[in-house]
Design an enzyme around this catalytic site. Structure first.
Site, PDB file in Angstrom:
ATOM      1  N   GLU A   1       0.876  -1.423   0.070  1.00 25.06           N
ATOM      2  CA  GLU A   1      -0.066   0.009   0.145  1.00 25.06           C
ATOM      3  C   GLU A   1       0.785   1.218  -0.121  1.00 25.06           C
ATOM      4  OE1 GLU A   1      -3.553   1.728   2.877  1.00 25.06           O
ATOM      5  OE2 GLU A   1      -2.047   0.073   3.699  1.00 25.06           O
TER       6      GLU A   1
ATOM      7  N   LYS B   1      -9.547   2.435  -2.326  1.00 26.00           N
ATOM      8  CA  LYS B   1      -9.728   1.701  -1.185  1.00 26.00           C
ATOM      9  C   LYS B   1     -11.087   1.886  -0.380  1.00 26.00           C
ATOM     10  CE  LYS B   1      -7.352   1.167   3.505  1.00 26.00           C
ATOM     11  NZ  LYS B   1      -6.064   1.491   4.273  1.00 26.00           N
TER      12      LYS B   1
ATOM     13  N   CYS C   1      -5.337  -3.306   2.428  1.00 25.57           N
ATOM     14  CA  CYS C   1      -5.166  -3.310   3.995  1.00 25.57           C
ATOM     15  C   CYS C   1      -6.449  -3.298   4.893  1.00 25.57           C
ATOM     16  CB  CYS C   1      -4.218  -1.768   4.378  1.00 25.57           C
ATOM     17  SG  CYS C   1      -3.723  -1.698   5.821  1.00 25.57           S
TER      18      CYS C   1
END
Length: 631
Positions: free
Chosen positions: A89, A161, A194
């Site tokens: 990330e 995300k 994540c």
């Protein structure tokens, strides 16, 4: 019709045929989740291939340096035979930015200069790369925590995300694309980033679109990488995870980049660095093999048994104004009974259960709740015993209810037990919650039937949560229900403080946890089971499981308590053996209101507008249309 109109009509038909031909041949881009998604041209890979995870540590505020170094490392992985390379990330910038102004000099468009650099490498090596970066949207000027997929023909697509962590909320907008899945010659590739993995929904969105591989760039301190075996199993897909292994502005990332199989088997793992003193600054590359034959597997097939009509509550977001939630924490002592049943013999099983409950109350005089396995007094029911089932079935007020009510009142305990329920001409695999006074507090009918169940049982049609005076709100799942994360998700939305799971598990789903033991501050027991742990952590509800041992199918035990957060030291799972009759006891406080992550925070942060495909039965194309409309 005029001659001119006729000519126009003929030309239109020819044009339509031309478009259909080239669409089917792959010469026209096809959207599968966003306007950036395209279908790659080329022949499908058939032989196993190598993937690489890059445990790479960028330098904060040094985009040019990071791109150069990441390019070099990716090139090395390709030269060593990798077909797919995954980097962490925010790999081009570093992660810890205070606000939009701080990150403004380092954002880039997608596609843009950054993607062009990696497109050249991918083309030269005829490979694929996924990496995280800070994106600026040209139209809106908004920034996103994004990741891109680049292949031999250049830029393929991006992902923004969906479930952000607090750090990037100060500069980034919430992802607005859902979870696209990209068709490539090495398989269908999706991306999560994540914190996404803390919410089962984001991986599930990829699973229902048929993803074979999930690339997972992360900057994880433990939570998100620990969820990956469950996400792999739940969706029958490979996961290639790339993490960092150093500290940035006080935030330490622990490494442990890994590749997981569709069964949750760990195929490769980079070193762990649990403290900043153990930081591993140099890049570590780990390789694993992906077998395309494993793209079709039992876990992926299980997706066909989902019941979207039961999952509507996943779209609800009533927190923080939720009048149904428990506001008072309860200190609860629980016991799970694990035993080998005598097949189809209620009398002998009653004797065994009575003995075990006597043992449990003798060992813990403060006991509040006992959970028994599935179909508790007759043992596991299969096709061979189909003829006996109807004679052993009973109404909810039958012999088993009276027996359990007597045990409850005599021992001042609540009991969850399973039984074959008869209502008119229908049979159900059911579970009952009896309170300390011997009264029915709730009943649940198994909603996700296995093949043996289907031979005799009707499926339940609700995922209820039951209010109790002394224990808080309790949800019940039975056996295979736990393998469908939507079930625990619905119970969480309905504010279950605790989940009871009567089971008859012999390895037909789930499996042992293979996360690195060092990741969890309070280590998991050796035979902890992935699926049950995923229920507890995913719903943020303490979960009590009771399973059989023995019998002809070799039931695997492992009964016990699965908890909310052993990773950072809040609590400790307690798990029984895999082969001994025993009573496993534990205690906990139902609410953890002050923790950094709990059910309240889980529900407040879920990005429900993008979960809509999970609750409708439709093709991926229709799902994407609905998603676009929602966005």
């Amino acid at each position: 019709m005029s001659k001119k109109a006729l000519n126009i009509t003929v030309l239109s038909i020819v044009a339509a045929v031309f478009v259909i031909f080239f669409y089917q041949s792959g010469s026209i881009k096809q959207a599968t989740g966003s306007q950036d998604t395209k279908t790659e041209r080329g022949e499908m890979q058939t032989s196993p291939f190598k993937v690489a995870t890059l445990q790479f540590n960028p330098t904060l505020n040094e985009r040019k340096k990071n791109v150069k170094e990441l390019s070099r490392v990716a090139e090395k992985a390709f030269e060593n035979g990798a077909k797919l390379v995954v980097a962490p990330e925010m790999a081009t910038t570093g992660y810890m930015y205070e606000d939009r102004e701080a990150i403004e000099p380092f954002v880039d468009t997608i596609p843009g200069k950054t993607t062009a650099t990696f497109a050249k490498i991918a083309k030269e090596n005829h490979g694929y790369i996924v990496f995280g970066m800070a994106e600026v949207d040209e139209k809106t000027g908004l920034y996103y925590n994004s990741a891109v997929l680049i292949g031999p023909d250049g830029y393929i697509g991006k992902y923004r995300k969906t479930q952000m962590w607090e750090t990037e909320m100060h500069w980034a907008a919430w992802g607005d694309m859902g979870v696209p899945v990209f068709d490539t010659v090495i398989g269908k590739i999706a991306i999560n980033i994540c914190m996404d993995s803390a919410y089962f929904e984001t991986a599930r969105l990829a699973g229902i679109k048929g993803a074979d591989i999930m690339a997972f760039p992360t900057n994880s301190s433990a939570q998100t990488i620990s969820a990956l075996p469950a996400r792999a199993q739940q969706n029958g897909m490979y996961i290639v995870s790339a993490n960092r292994s150093n500290t940035e502005k006080g935030f330490h990332m622990i490494g442990g980049s890994a590749v997981w199989s569709p069964t949750g088997e760990k195929l490769a793992e980079a070193p762990i660095a649990m403290t900043k003193e153990e930081a591993i600054e140099e890049t570590v590359i780990e390789y694993a093999e992906i077998d395309l034959k494993q793209y079709e597997n039992e876990n992926k097939e299980r997706l066909e048994r989902r019941r979207p009509e039961l999952y509507k509550e996943l779209m609800h977001k009533v927190a923080p104004w939720n009048s149904t939630k428990t506001t008072t924490s309860h200190h609860v002592n629980v016991a799970a009974l694990q035993y080998e049943p005598v097949a189809l013999d209620k009398a002998k099983n009653m004797e065994k259960v009575s003995h075990l409950i006597e043992q449990a109350t003798r060992e813990n005089q403060s006991l509040d709740l006992v959970v028994l396995p599935e179909t508790s007094l007759i043992g596991p029911v299969d096709k061979k015993s189909k003829k006996d089932i109807r004679s052993l079935a009973e109404t909810e007020q039958g012999q088993t209810k009276k027996f359990m009510a007597d045990l409850a009142t005599a021992n001042d305990i609540a009991i969850v037990y399973g039984f074959v329920e008869k209502e008119e001409n229908k049979l159900y695999n059911s579970a009952m919650l009896i309170d300390k006074n011997g009264n029915k507090a709730g009943k649940y009918r198994k909603t996700h039937l296995n093949e043996s169940d289907k031979a005799w049982a009707e499926a339940g049609a609700k995922l209820p949560v039951f209010e109790t005076e002394d224990l808080g709100r309790i949800g019940i799942l039975i056996g295979e229900d736990a393998a469908f994360p939507e079930t625990a998700g619905v119970l969480a939305v309905n504010r279950a403080d605790m989940i009871a799971i009567p089971s008859a598990w012999h390895g037909q789903y789930g499996g042992k946890m293979e996360i690195n033991r060092a990741i969890s501050k309070n280590p998991y027991p050796d035979n902890a089971m992935v699926t049950w742990d995923a229920v507890a952590i995913g719903a943020q509800a303490y979960t009590v499981v009771a399973n059989f041992i023995g019998t002809d199918k070799d039931y695997l035990g492992g009964s016990g308590l699965y908890t909310l957060d052993p990773l950072y030291g809040l609590d400790q799972p307690v798990v029984a053996s895999m082969g001994e009759e025993e009573v496993i006891t534990a205690e906990f406080d139902t609410l953890q209101s002050d923790r950094w992550f709990n059910q309240e925070k889980l529900l407040q942060s879920r990005q429900t507008p993008y979960f809509k495909p999970l609750i409708i039965e439709s093709s991926s194309q229709e799902s994407n249309s609905d998603l676009d409309e929602a966005a």
